[in-house]
Design a protein around this motif. Structure first.
Motif, PDB file in Angstrom:
ATOM      1  N   PHE A  91       4.728  -6.107  15.180  1.00 14.64           N
ATOM      2  CA  PHE A  91       4.385  -6.117  13.755  1.00 14.64           C
ATOM      3  C   PHE A  91       5.651  -6.420  12.950  1.00 14.64           C
ATOM      4  N   ASP A  92       5.476  -6.990  11.765  1.00 15.71           N
ATOM      5  CA  ASP A  92       6.626  -7.298  10.919  1.00 15.71           C
ATOM      6  C   ASP A  92       6.328  -6.930   9.470  1.00 15.71           C
ATOM      7  N   ARG A  93       7.201  -7.333   8.575  1.00 17.54           N
ATOM      8  CA  ARG A  93       7.065  -6.922   7.174  1.00 17.54           C
ATOM      9  C   ARG A  93       5.858  -7.556   6.484  1.00 17.54           C
ATOM     10  N   SER A  94       5.249  -8.571   7.101  1.00 15.90           N
ATOM     11  CA  SER A  94       4.054  -9.187   6.528  1.00 15.90           C
ATOM     12  C   SER A  94       2.771  -8.656   7.161  1.00 15.90           C
ATOM     13  N   SER A  95       2.908  -7.680   8.059  1.00 21.28           N
ATOM     14  CA  SER A  95       1.724  -7.077   8.675  1.00 21.28           C
ATOM     15  C   SER A  95       0.977  -6.224   7.657  1.00 21.28           C
ATOM     16  N   LEU A  96      -0.315  -6.025   7.914  1.00 17.98           N
ATOM     17  CA  LEU A  96      -1.159  -5.202   7.051  1.00 17.98           C
ATOM     18  C   LEU A  96      -1.769  -4.066   7.853  1.00 17.98           C
ATOM     19  N   VAL A  97      -2.023  -2.948   7.174  1.00 17.00           N
ATOM     20  CA  VAL A  97      -2.734  -1.818   7.767  1.00 17.00           C
ATOM     21  C   VAL A  97      -4.020  -1.608   6.976  1.00 17.00           C
ATOM     22  N   PHE A  98      -5.141  -1.486   7.694  1.00 16.02           N
ATOM     23  CA  PHE A  98      -6.437  -1.210   7.075  1.00 16.02           C
ATOM     24  C   PHE A  98      -6.841   0.214   7.435  1.00 16.02           C
ATOM     25  N   ALA A  99      -7.018   1.068   6.436  1.00 16.08           N
ATOM     26  CA  ALA A  99      -7.433   2.457   6.659  1.00 16.08           C
ATOM     27  C   ALA A  99      -8.936   2.548   6.429  1.00 16.08           C
ATOM     28  N   VAL A 100      -9.706   2.609   7.511  1.00 15.58           N
ATOM     29  CA  VAL A 100     -11.167   2.652   7.414  1.00 15.58           C
ATOM     30  C   VAL A 100     -11.624   4.037   7.848  1.00 15.58           C
ATOM     31  N   GLY A 106      -6.966   7.908   5.786  1.00 14.84           N
ATOM     32  CA  GLY A 106      -6.170   7.373   4.682  1.00 14.84           C
ATOM     33  C   GLY A 106      -4.777   7.958   4.644  1.00 14.84           C
ATOM     34  N   ASP A 107      -4.659   9.271   4.835  1.00 11.64           N
ATOM     35  CA  ASP A 107      -3.352   9.930   4.824  1.00 11.64           C
ATOM     36  C   ASP A 107      -2.466   9.435   5.958  1.00 11.64           C
ATOM     37  N   VAL A 108      -3.039   9.356   7.150  1.00 11.93           N
ATOM     38  CA  VAL A 108      -2.264   8.952   8.332  1.00 11.93           C
ATOM     39  C   VAL A 108      -1.877   7.477   8.249  1.00 11.93           C
ATOM     40  N   ALA A 109      -2.856   6.616   7.956  1.00  8.40           N
ATOM     41  CA  ALA A 109      -2.586   5.183   7.897  1.00  8.40           C
ATOM     42  C   ALA A 109      -1.586   4.849   6.794  1.00  8.40           C
ATOM     43  N   GLY A 110      -1.762   5.478   5.629  1.00  7.34           N
ATOM     44  CA  GLY A 110      -0.848   5.228   4.524  1.00  7.34           C
ATOM     45  C   GLY A 110       0.564   5.676   4.828  1.00  7.34           C
ATOM     46  N   PHE A 111       0.701   6.845   5.487  1.00  3.59           N
ATOM     47  CA  PHE A 111       2.032   7.347   5.824  1.00  3.59           C
ATOM     48  C   PHE A 111       2.695   6.455   6.868  1.00  3.59           C
ATOM     49  N   ALA A 112       1.928   6.041   7.885  1.00  2.00           N
ATOM     50  CA  ALA A 112       2.481   5.142   8.901  1.00  2.00           C
ATOM     51  C   ALA A 112       2.937   3.831   8.264  1.00  2.00           C
ATOM     52  N   ALA A 113       2.120   3.283   7.363  1.00  2.00           N
ATOM     53  CA  ALA A 113       2.491   2.039   6.685  1.00  2.00           C
ATOM     54  C   ALA A 113       3.749   2.228   5.845  1.00  2.00           C
ATOM     55  N   SER A 114       3.896   3.395   5.258  1.00  2.00           N
ATOM     56  CA  SER A 114       5.028   3.630   4.353  1.00  2.00           C
ATOM     57  C   SER A 114       6.363   3.724   5.077  1.00  2.00           C
ATOM     58  N   ILE A 115       6.342   4.081   6.368  1.00  2.00           N
ATOM     59  CA  ILE A 115       7.612   4.274   7.083  1.00  2.00           C
ATOM     60  C   ILE A 115       7.922   3.169   8.081  1.00  2.00           C
ATOM     61  N   PHE A 116       6.918   2.385   8.484  1.00  2.00           N
ATOM     62  CA  PHE A 116       7.198   1.318   9.444  1.00  2.00           C
ATOM     63  C   PHE A 116       7.980   0.203   8.743  1.00  2.00           C
ATOM     64  N   TYR A 122      -0.781  -1.776   2.849  1.00  2.00           N
ATOM     65  CA  TYR A 122      -2.019  -1.251   3.427  1.00  2.00           C
ATOM     66  C   TYR A 122      -3.135  -1.258   2.396  1.00  2.00           C
ATOM     67  N   ILE A 123      -4.367  -1.262   2.909  1.00  2.00           N
ATOM     68  CA  ILE A 123      -5.573  -1.289   2.078  1.00  2.00           C
ATOM     69  C   ILE A 123      -6.459  -0.131   2.492  1.00  2.00           C
ATOM     70  N   GLN A 124      -6.999   0.561   1.520  1.00  2.00           N
ATOM     71  CA  GLN A 124      -7.882   1.698   1.775  1.00  2.00           C
ATOM     72  C   GLN A 124      -9.350   1.259   1.754  1.00  2.00           C
ATOM     73  N   TYR A 125     -10.083   1.661   2.805  1.00  2.00           N
ATOM     74  CA  TYR A 125     -11.536   1.478   2.865  1.00  2.00           C
ATOM     75  C   TYR A 125     -12.168   2.854   3.095  1.00  2.00           C
ATOM     76  N   PRO A 158      -1.437   1.874  -2.048  1.00  2.00           N
ATOM     77  CA  PRO A 158      -2.054   0.745  -1.349  1.00  2.00           C
ATOM     78  C   PRO A 158      -1.996  -0.492  -2.226  1.00  2.00           C
ATOM     79  N   ILE A 159      -2.320  -1.641  -1.647  1.00  2.00           N
ATOM     80  CA  ILE A 159      -2.404  -2.850  -2.480  1.00  2.00           C
ATOM     81  C   ILE A 159      -3.822  -3.052  -2.997  1.00  2.00           C
ATOM     82  N   ALA A 160      -4.767  -2.279  -2.455  1.00  2.00           N
ATOM     83  CA  ALA A 160      -6.152  -2.338  -2.927  1.00  2.00           C
ATOM     84  C   ALA A 160      -6.921  -1.158  -2.356  1.00  2.00           C
ATOM     85  N   VAL A 161      -7.938  -0.715  -3.092  1.00  2.00           N
ATOM     86  CA  VAL A 161      -8.922   0.245  -2.587  1.00  2.00           C
ATOM     87  C   VAL A 161     -10.271  -0.448  -2.661  1.00  2.00           C
ATOM     88  N   GLU A 162     -10.889  -0.662  -1.503  1.00  2.26           N
ATOM     89  CA  GLU A 162     -12.150  -1.389  -1.407  1.00  2.26           C
ATOM     90  C   GLU A 162     -13.258  -0.390  -1.026  1.00  2.26           C
TER      91      GLU A 162
END
Length: 355
Positions: A91-100, A106-116, A122-125, A158-162
């Motif tokens: 993964f690199d700086r242009s990778s995305l995380v989708f929290a479904v 949401g808490d776990v995915a967002g935290f992982a995205a914030s530190i990697f 990341y986007i919240q679903y 996140p960059i969006a909440v869908e």
């Protein structure tokens, strides 16, 4: 009714959108980058929507990562597994995380995205009503420690909440019921007219009337969006969103995150906060009784606090404990809340009598 609400945070601004198909949305975002992406979910959600997840996993750059159920998943172990998997798959700086998923995902995915790599998008679903009206909005991410909930984390937007409300059709009644604690909270702290709407439409809410639920979701998103836009980092007004959470989080920790859903704990926490608002604050007897009567309509599991001193120790680990004082949210009246530093631990212990 608008299907798009802006959370205005300058460079961190994003939209909350009501959508028809989460799979189409994930596909659209994944196609916007050639980098590897990770979709984080849980087994129960995966099994219900297996066909959609299998189609997404067929995309060249979408990897599905399943975390454990419940609050126990919010741990350093889970985060380590996620970020190490990202590193192995380049993964690199242009990778995305989708929290479904719900709040835990949401808490776990967002935290992982914030530190990697010091932060990837990341986007919240949100798949639960609780996520749709509360936890997916505002950028709070984090994990639990043995001594308390959400003690490690960051605010990372996140960059969006869908929001795909079709997820609600498969949500168990108990989870729907518990999620309404956060919905009711918005009426208590911010909007009396909304509180009255909830009381008037309780039967439709209870029967999952989608028109009513969509109106509620939009209203909650607008309220939380306004509050977060004014105070992104929870320095002042955003703290009113913690109404009922001081006792609620203490109850979750006291019960070791077993037998009590987050929203159920918050309903109990709001009962205590209403008691304190009435006895030691400005909330009138009439509004106090009206509020308690409304909360009593919601089915809650039986609760036993056999060691109040142990419970108070969990409250002392709460993030709202500063300079040896607890910052407690009280109501002056329905729709008007404030932050108080005058509530003592003995008074909190006394409020447990209403549970």
């Amino acid at each position: 009714m608008s299907n798009k609400i802006k959370v205005d945070l300058g460079n961190n601004s994003y939209n909350i959108s009501l959508i028809e198909d989460f799979k189409a949305s994930v596909t659209k975002f994944a196609s916007s980058t050639e980098s590897q992406c990770m979709l984080i979910t849980q087994e129960e959600i995966f099994n219900i929507y297996k066909n959609s997840f299998n189609e997404l996993s067929d995309l060249a750059n979408v990897n599905i990562f399943i975390i454990n159920q419940g609050e126990k998943a919010k741990s350093f172990d889970t985060i380590s597994l996620i970020v190490n998997d990202m590193a192995r798959k380049h993964f690199d700086r242009s990778s995305l995380v989708f929290a479904v998923g719900g709040g835990v995902v949401g808490d776990v995915a967002g935290f992982a995205a914030s530190i990697f790599m010091r932060g990837i998008k990341y986007i919240q679903y949100p798949t639960t009503l609780l996520g749709m009206v509360d936890s997916a909005i505002g950028g709070k991410t984090g994990i639990n420690l043995q001594n308390g909930k959400n003690l490690v984390g960051r605010i990372y937007q996140p960059i969006a909440v869908e929001i795909d409300t079709n997820f609600l059709s498969t949500l168990p009644k108990r989870e729907m019921n518990a999620a309404l604690a956060e919905v009711v909270k918005y009426g208590f702290i911010y909007d009396k007219e909304f509180f009255e709407y909830l009381k008037t439409n309780f039967a439709q809410i209870d029967s999952k009337d989608m028109n009513v639920l969509q109106k509620i979701i939009v209203q909650c998103c607008e309220i939380k969006g306004d509050i977060v836009s004014e105070d992104e980092n929870e320095n002042e007004i955003r703290m009113i969103l913690n109404f009922g959470h001081t006792v609620g989080h203490g109850l979750e920790s006291f019960n070791e995150y077993k037998n009590l859903l987050h929203g159920e704990a918050i309903f109990y926490g709001m009962k205590c906060a209403l008691y304190l608002s009435n006895k030691f604050g400005e909330l009138s007897d009439k509004e106090y009784m009206s509020s308690i009567q409304f909360i009593s309509k919601f089915d809650l599991p039986k609760l036993s606090i056999d060691d109040k001193d142990k419970f108070i120790n969990f409250v002392k680990n709460d993030k709202k404990f500063r300079d040896k004082k607890i910052r407690f949210i009280l109501l002056d009246e329905i729709g008007k809340s404030r932050i108080s530093e005058d509530i003592s631990f003995d008074q909190i212990k006394e409020s447990l009598s209403v549970l």
